[in-house]
Design a protein around this motif. Structure first.
Motif, PDB file in Angstrom:
ATOM      1  N   MET A 122       0.853  -1.181   0.000  1.00 21.61           N
ATOM      2  CA  MET A 122       0.000   0.000   0.000  1.00 21.61           C
ATOM      3  C   MET A 122       0.892   1.235   0.000  1.00 21.61           C
ATOM      4  O   MET A 122       2.002   1.187   0.542  1.00 21.61           O
ATOM      5  CB  MET A 122      -0.897   0.027   1.247  1.00 21.61           C
ATOM      6  CG  MET A 122      -1.912  -1.081   1.310  1.00 21.61           C
ATOM      7  SD  MET A 122      -2.997  -0.952   2.761  1.00 21.61           S
ATOM      8  CE  MET A 122      -1.937  -1.566   4.056  1.00 21.61           C
ATOM      9  N   PRO A 123       0.423   2.336  -0.599  1.00 24.72           N
ATOM     10  CA  PRO A 123       1.200   3.577  -0.524  1.00 24.72           C
ATOM     11  C   PRO A 123       1.279   4.062   0.923  1.00 24.72           C
ATOM     12  O   PRO A 123       0.408   3.765   1.732  1.00 24.72           O
ATOM     13  CB  PRO A 123       0.419   4.560  -1.392  1.00 24.72           C
ATOM     14  CG  PRO A 123      -0.836   3.892  -1.786  1.00 24.72           C
ATOM     15  CD  PRO A 123      -0.802   2.475  -1.350  1.00 24.72           C
ATOM     16  N   GLY A 124       2.322   4.792   1.236  1.00 30.04           N
ATOM     17  CA  GLY A 124       2.507   5.231   2.618  1.00 30.04           C
ATOM     18  C   GLY A 124       2.997   4.060   3.445  1.00 30.04           C
ATOM     19  O   GLY A 124       3.882   3.315   3.025  1.00 30.04           O
ATOM     20  N   MET A 125       2.392   3.870   4.598  1.00 31.07           N
ATOM     21  CA  MET A 125       2.764   2.749   5.452  1.00 31.07           C
ATOM     22  C   MET A 125       2.323   1.439   4.808  1.00 31.07           C
ATOM     23  O   MET A 125       1.169   1.312   4.389  1.00 31.07           O
ATOM     24  CB  MET A 125       2.089   2.912   6.824  1.00 31.07           C
ATOM     25  CG  MET A 125       2.487   1.844   7.837  1.00 31.07           C
ATOM     26  SD  MET A 125       1.462   1.833   9.339  1.00 31.07           S
ATOM     27  CE  MET A 125       1.373   3.552   9.768  1.00 31.07           C
ATOM     28  N   ASP A 126       3.221   0.461   4.743  1.00 26.71           N
ATOM     29  CA  ASP A 126       2.832  -0.828   4.169  1.00 26.71           C
ATOM     30  C   ASP A 126       2.182  -1.707   5.237  1.00 26.71           C
ATOM     31  O   ASP A 126       2.154  -1.378   6.423  1.00 26.71           O
ATOM     32  CB  ASP A 126       4.011  -1.525   3.487  1.00 26.71           C
ATOM     33  CG  ASP A 126       5.078  -2.034   4.448  1.00 26.71           C
ATOM     34  OD1 ASP A 126       4.894  -1.968   5.678  1.00 26.71           O
ATOM     35  OD2 ASP A 126       6.116  -2.512   3.955  1.00 26.71           O
ATOM     36  N   GLY A 127       1.631  -2.833   4.804  1.00 25.82           N
ATOM     37  CA  GLY A 127       0.912  -3.719   5.709  1.00 25.82           C
ATOM     38  C   GLY A 127       1.788  -4.356   6.774  1.00 25.82           C
ATOM     39  O   GLY A 127       1.328  -4.592   7.898  1.00 25.82           O
TER      40      GLY A 127
END
Length: 183
Positions: free
Chosen positions: A110-115
């Motif tokens: 995901m953009p930003g913080m990843d999972g």
């Protein structure tokens, strides 16, 4: 906005033209349409399946893909199951702070913080140390699997999602979690 029964009905009788992603929906990929066609071909043959043991149940699904979020809502919602979606890890963390969930399904890319970072942050918060977390991703390499479990994931599933298998895995995670709580 369509109701859950209207969405299921549309998915099961669709000829494939109106519900498939296209350039106007932000997806010009023909491979996604092929995947949708395979998914839609199996929807009409689905046997009713209740995967939730017990009373009410809440699922948080975190994925930047709006199609994946919609599928989670369509396939996992029942009269006993409420599915809440979030489009980013940051939004997912906010939703966790605002409500109680029985399980969280988290995309990795995901953009930003990843999972993976989201799983780490959830596990660092004592309020959520026992929350079952399933990482769902298109990655299936050993490094991604090891990273997910090292961060604190309870389970791992590769995309494309087999919705029947996901239901069974959620049922197992919840049953195991409730058994641990009772012990």
């Amino acid at each position: 906005m369509l109701s859950q029964s209207q969405r299921r009905s549309a998915f099961s009788r669709s000829s494939g033209n109106s519900l498939f992603p296209s350039a106007r929906h932000g997806c010009a990929s023909g491979t996604r349409k092929v995947h949708w066609e395979r998914v839609m071909a199996t929807v009409g043959n689905s046997i009713p399946f209740s995967y939730v043991p017990g009373n009410r149940f809440a699922i948080l699904t975190v994925d930047d893909d709006p199609i994946q979020r919609e599928f989670c809502t369509v396939y996992l919602s029942t009269p006993k199951v409420k599915v809440t979606t979030a489009a980013s890890a940051e939004e997912g963390l906010d939703r966790l702070a605002d409500a109680l969930f029985d399980v969280a399904l988290i995309d990795v890319d995901m953009p930003g913080m990843d999972g993976i970072e989201m799983v780490r942050r959830i596990r660092a918060d004592r309020r959520f140390e026992a929350l079952p977390l399933m990482v769902i991703t298109g990655r299936e390499d050993m490094v991604s699997i090891d990273e997910a479990y090292a961060a604190g994931a309870t389970s791992f599933m590769c995309k494309p999602v087999n919705w029947r298998l996901l239901g069974h895995q959620i049922r197992f995670m919840v049953r195991a979690h409730r058994a641990l709580e009772a012990a």
